[in-house]
Design an enzyme around this catalytic site. Structure first.
Site, PDB file in Angstrom:
ATOM      1  N   SER A  63       0.725  -1.169  -0.169  1.00 61.30           N
ATOM      2  CA  SER A  63       0.069  -0.005  -0.064  1.00 61.30           C
ATOM      3  C   SER A  63       0.793   1.130   0.195  1.00 61.30           C
ATOM      4  O   SER A  63       0.397   2.324  -0.073  1.00 61.30           O
ATOM      5  CB  SER A  63      -0.798  -0.078   1.330  1.00 61.30           C
ATOM      6  N   LYS A  66       0.536   3.558  -2.821  1.00 62.27           N
ATOM      7  CA  LYS A  66      -0.694   4.349  -3.210  1.00 62.27           C
ATOM      8  C   LYS A  66      -0.575   5.975  -3.012  1.00 62.27           C
ATOM      9  O   LYS A  66      -1.044   6.863  -3.854  1.00 62.27           O
ATOM     10  CB  LYS A  66      -1.755   4.265  -1.947  1.00 62.27           C
ATOM     11  N   TYR A 189      -3.209  -2.227 -10.759  1.00 64.61           N
ATOM     12  CA  TYR A 189      -3.321  -2.004  -9.189  1.00 64.61           C
ATOM     13  C   TYR A 189      -2.544  -2.913  -8.648  1.00 64.61           C
ATOM     14  O   TYR A 189      -1.613  -2.791  -7.681  1.00 64.61           O
ATOM     15  CB  TYR A 189      -4.679  -1.963  -8.631  1.00 64.61           C
ATOM     16  N   TYR A 241      -3.672   3.678   7.916  1.00 56.04           N
ATOM     17  CA  TYR A 241      -5.001   2.565   8.142  1.00 56.04           C
ATOM     18  C   TYR A 241      -5.863   3.314   9.203  1.00 56.04           C
ATOM     19  O   TYR A 241      -5.930   4.731   9.321  1.00 56.04           O
ATOM     20  CB  TYR A 241      -4.696   1.134   8.571  1.00 56.04           C
ATOM     21  N   VAL A 259       1.021  -3.562   3.975  1.00 53.48           N
ATOM     22  CA  VAL A 259       0.839  -4.999   4.747  1.00 53.48           C
ATOM     23  C   VAL A 259       2.234  -5.746   4.478  1.00 53.48           C
ATOM     24  O   VAL A 259       2.113  -6.681   5.336  1.00 53.48           O
ATOM     25  CB  VAL A 259      -0.461  -5.804   4.210  1.00 53.48           C
TER      26      VAL A 259
HETATM   27  N1  GLU Z   1      -2.044  -5.462  -2.424  1.00 55.56           N
HETATM   28  C1  GLU Z   1      -2.844  -5.206  -1.256  1.00 55.56           C
HETATM   29  C2  GLU Z   1      -4.190  -5.156  -1.452  1.00 55.56           C
HETATM   30  O1  GLU Z   1      -4.902  -4.459  -2.232  1.00 55.56           O
HETATM   31  C3  GLU Z   1      -2.440  -3.851  -0.390  1.00 55.56           C
HETATM   32  C4  GLU Z   1      -2.706  -4.047   0.817  1.00 55.56           C
HETATM   33  C5  GLU Z   1      -1.728  -3.155   1.884  1.00 55.56           C
HETATM   34  O2  GLU Z   1      -0.851  -3.093   1.748  1.00 55.56           O
HETATM   35  O3  GLU Z   1      -2.674  -2.376   2.316  1.00 55.56           O
HETATM   36  O4  GLU Z   1      -4.839  -5.966  -0.460  1.00 55.56           O
END
Ligand code: GLU
Length: 318
Positions: A63, A66, A189, A241, A259
């Site tokens: 993530s 992002k 993504y 988060y 994560v």
């Molecule tokens: N590729 C992961 C998902 O979309 C990213 C999760 C993350 O690091 O929050 O579930």
């Protein structure tokens, strides 16, 4: 040895024995990480690097990507058009939550949750999917100052198990946020989540944001400076988060976690910080990572809202 290096050694010794938390297992490939791994890297805006532990160990960015996709979507669409699609409100919900999107907002609340990141990914320009992926990889190259690649086994693992992301993409289509080519958008993504980095790279990327988008060593402009403020704002309010509020209270700098166990933090004008340790808590944040950032912020006065005299003693300690 600098005071900062001494302090990183102290933090490493203090937190290496901590074994709480779990490896992310909902993406099967991530469960193969070594729970012992721990690294801390700090890069100042003038390019000085101080680091310790497994900072060359490779893992997928997850993530944390992002943040950088949001910057690229801002460049491709402009601030107002992007705000019309993806908001900037923290949710307090888990990153892959479907409920709020369906019941309340009908558009992604912010670009740091999965719904928002799928939407920003869909806005990246390019004729074909490969052009769009190449533009994304080239953007990450500017931030890392090295060639960038996707871990195909992690990508395939995410694609095979990403049912919640597929549900989010279908809802986004239903609400007119993305168009019908859902599988292509999801591939893009999942690919950007599967980009390979190490802790050193992440600190460089964070330092680039701290330095108005200019890489501290190559001096290349990775993102237009006008958008750095927007990126840091959503990191500050939404980057950790459903722990973002407590993080802002205790650590007080823009940050983003993933994560796979990475966390980046930006001390604007001063430094980028990254911690990597794959044992995460139920919200998705690296357990050792959060504690190390708390200690660093306390020791060096990073909290942006703390105006006490002598705040941010960090530059004297390199
Ligand atoms: N590729 C992961 C998902 O979309 C990213 C999760 C993350 O690091 O929050 O579930």
């Amino acid at each position: 040895m600098s005071k900062l290096q001494t302090f990183l050694e102290f933090l490493y010794q203090k937190y290496q024995p901590l074994k709480f938390g779990n490896l992310a297992s909902y993406i099967p490939q991530l469960a193969k990480a070594n729970p012992e791994w721990l690294a801390i890297s700090i890069v100042s805006t003038d390019g000085t690097v101080v680091e310790i532990g497994d900072f060359q160990e490779n893992f997928t960015i997850q993530s944390i990507s992002k943040v950088f996709l949001y910057g690229m979507a801002l460049e491709d669409c402009g601030r107002e058009a992007l705000l019309g699609k993806v908001g900037v409100e923290p949710t307090g919900d888990p990153f892959d939550s479907v409920i709020r999107l369906d019941e309340n907002s009908k558009h992604p609340d912010n670009p740091m949750v999965n719904a928002g990141a799928i939407a920003t990914t869909s806005l990246i320009r390019g004729k074909e999917t490969t052009d769009r992926l190449n533009r994304i990889l080239e953007m990450f190259r500017r931030y890392m100052n090295r060639d960038v690649f996707v871990d195909v086994s992690v990508f395939m693992s995410e694609k095979a198990t990403g049912h919640r992301n597929r549900a989010l993409a279908n809802l986004l289509l239903n609400f007119g946020i993305i168009d019908h080519n859902i599988e292509e958008i999801l591939d893009l993504y999942f690919q950007q989540c599967s980009i390979v980095v190490n802790c050193h790279d992440l600190a460089m990327m964070a330092a680039t944001l701290a330095n108005r988008g200019i890489h501290p060593i190559s001096k290349e402009q990775a993102v237009q400076p006008d958008y750095v403020r927007d990126i840091l704002s959503v990191m500050y309010t939404c980057g950790m988060y459903n722990y973002a509020g407590e993080w802002a209270y205790k650590v007080g700098i823009p940050a983003k976690s993933g994560v796979s166990g990475g966390i980046i933090g930006v001390v604007p004008g001063k430094a980028g910080i990254a911690v990597f340790s794959p044992l995460i808590d139920p919200r998705g944040n690296s357990i050792r990572g959060v504690r190390i950032f708390e200690d660093l912020s306390q020791e060096f006065g990073f909290h942006l809202l703390d105006v006490s005299m002598g705040r941010c003693k960090f530059l004297d300690c390199l």
